[in-house]
Design an enzyme around this catalytic site. Sequence first.
Site, PDB file in Angstrom:
ATOM      1  N   ASN A 160       0.804  -1.219   0.000  1.00 35.87           N
ATOM      2  CA  ASN A 160       0.000   0.000   0.000  1.00 35.87           C
ATOM      3  C   ASN A 160       0.843   1.277   0.000  1.00 35.87           C
ATOM      4  O   ASN A 160       0.330   2.367   0.258  1.00 35.87           O
ATOM      5  CB  ASN A 160      -0.968  -0.004   1.191  1.00 35.87           C
ATOM      6  CG  ASN A 160      -1.751  -1.297   1.288  1.00 35.87           C
ATOM      7  OD1 ASN A 160      -1.497  -2.123   2.159  1.00 35.87           O
ATOM      8  ND2 ASN A 160      -2.654  -1.502   0.346  1.00 35.87           N
ATOM      9  N   ILE A 217       1.141   6.900   0.198  1.00 31.52           N
ATOM     10  CA  ILE A 217       0.467   5.918   1.039  1.00 31.52           C
ATOM     11  C   ILE A 217      -0.999   5.797   0.640  1.00 31.52           C
ATOM     12  O   ILE A 217      -1.687   6.807   0.478  1.00 31.52           O
ATOM     13  CB  ILE A 217       0.527   6.352   2.528  1.00 31.52           C
ATOM     14  CG1 ILE A 217       1.979   6.595   2.950  1.00 31.52           C
ATOM     15  CG2 ILE A 217      -0.138   5.322   3.417  1.00 31.52           C
ATOM     16  CD1 ILE A 217       2.108   7.392   4.238  1.00 31.52           C
ATOM     17  N   CYS A 218      -1.462   4.546   0.490  1.00 28.38           N
ATOM     18  CA  CYS A 218      -2.886   4.326   0.227  1.00 28.38           C
ATOM     19  C   CYS A 218      -3.564   4.009   1.557  1.00 28.38           C
ATOM     20  O   CYS A 218      -3.442   2.900   2.079  1.00 28.38           O
ATOM     21  CB  CYS A 218      -3.073   3.160  -0.753  1.00 28.38           C
ATOM     22  SG  CYS A 218      -4.787   2.831  -1.108  1.00 28.38           S
ATOM     23  N   LEU A 219      -4.212   5.012   2.121  1.00 23.90           N
ATOM     24  CA  LEU A 219      -4.860   4.841   3.429  1.00 23.90           C
ATOM     25  C   LEU A 219      -6.132   5.688   3.397  1.00 23.90           C
ATOM     26  O   LEU A 219      -6.074   6.890   3.118  1.00 23.90           O
ATOM     27  CB  LEU A 219      -3.898   5.316   4.531  1.00 23.90           C
ATOM     28  CG  LEU A 219      -4.329   5.098   5.965  1.00 23.90           C
ATOM     29  CD1 LEU A 219      -4.464   3.613   6.283  1.00 23.90           C
ATOM     30  CD2 LEU A 219      -3.323   5.731   6.926  1.00 23.90           C
TER      31      LEU A 219
END
Lengths: 219, 138
Positions: free
Chosen positions: A148, A155-157
């Site tokens: 991620n 960042i994939c959040l």
Amino acid sequence: MWCRCTVFESIGDCCGTRQSGIDSADKAPHPISVLASSPASSPSLLLRTPHGSSQGKSTAFYTLLSRPGLITILAFLIGLAHNQVADPAPGITAAPHDDNLRYFDVTIQGPDGSPFQQGIFKLELFLPEEYPMAPPKVRFLTKIYHPNIDKLGRICLDILKDKWSPALQIRTVLLSVQALLSAPNPDDPLAPDVAKHYKENEKDAQRVSREWTQQYASE
Amino acid sequence: MAKVPRNFRLLEELEKGEKGIGDGSCSYGLEDGDDIMMSNWNGTIIGPGHTVHENRIYSLKITCGEDYPDRPPTVQFLSRVNLPFVSSTDGRVDTARLPVLANWNRNSSLETVLVEIRKEMATLTNRKLPQPPEGSMF
């Protein structure tokens, strides 16, 4: 009253990011309660116009956006952010730049039991103009092998994107990033090749994550 | 006012460049997708129509230093070109002779650099300058 704590508690429970690390960190004195006990920076300040009249609930914030007190409010919010990160949580540090109080150098320790254990990861965090209505921008500066997090440290959040709430604290954001290291999610990848590796051979992918941690994230 | 730090500014520019800018006559991207400091960029300019540059594709190298965007990037043509602000020996763009670089401010960007260079190619004096063979490199 416009209380960030209660909203945070309810959001913290519903977005599934709650980890043992967060629970134990919450036992520490809450930054907001510290603020509230200090007469100089009582939270009620946030609800007053420059003329001193009281405003109700969070709508007051929107009203204030068009008033001369805006600068004061922004300064207060950035100050609040600084209070939140002064002692964010075990294994996390954040220090503002001298020449840009919206810009922080961050370090996050890799969580125990994860392939990132014993790594110290450098990140940068920026509070954009629209903060707190828009999320902080956060990026890894240390290379990391994680499904991620992409090659440029992005960042994939969800809480950094569509699930952002102005009630979330900087420390919550950083704890969530730390929690992401313990819980990679290859089904929602930002680094497709790493995600594929994690899905096809998790053990081998974790080995690479450990190698990268040793190579790039050890001091 | 919030001053966007270098790296977040370059990330914004990267994302804009990936989506494509303007009519596609100028484009840019990272030279190396692993470059976490985002210092080295490739740019491309398609020569403006009705000039000697028409249909030519020019490659450039753009370098963003630590002080970007407070300071302008350095720009160098990789494709040979004859323009008054470009060195004829190595293709370097003379910052002092290109207004977008000489009068640089934080509103300028990699996009404005390429777009302004393309406009320069089409000025009355530059549009007819004799050019090296098409496709030759420095």
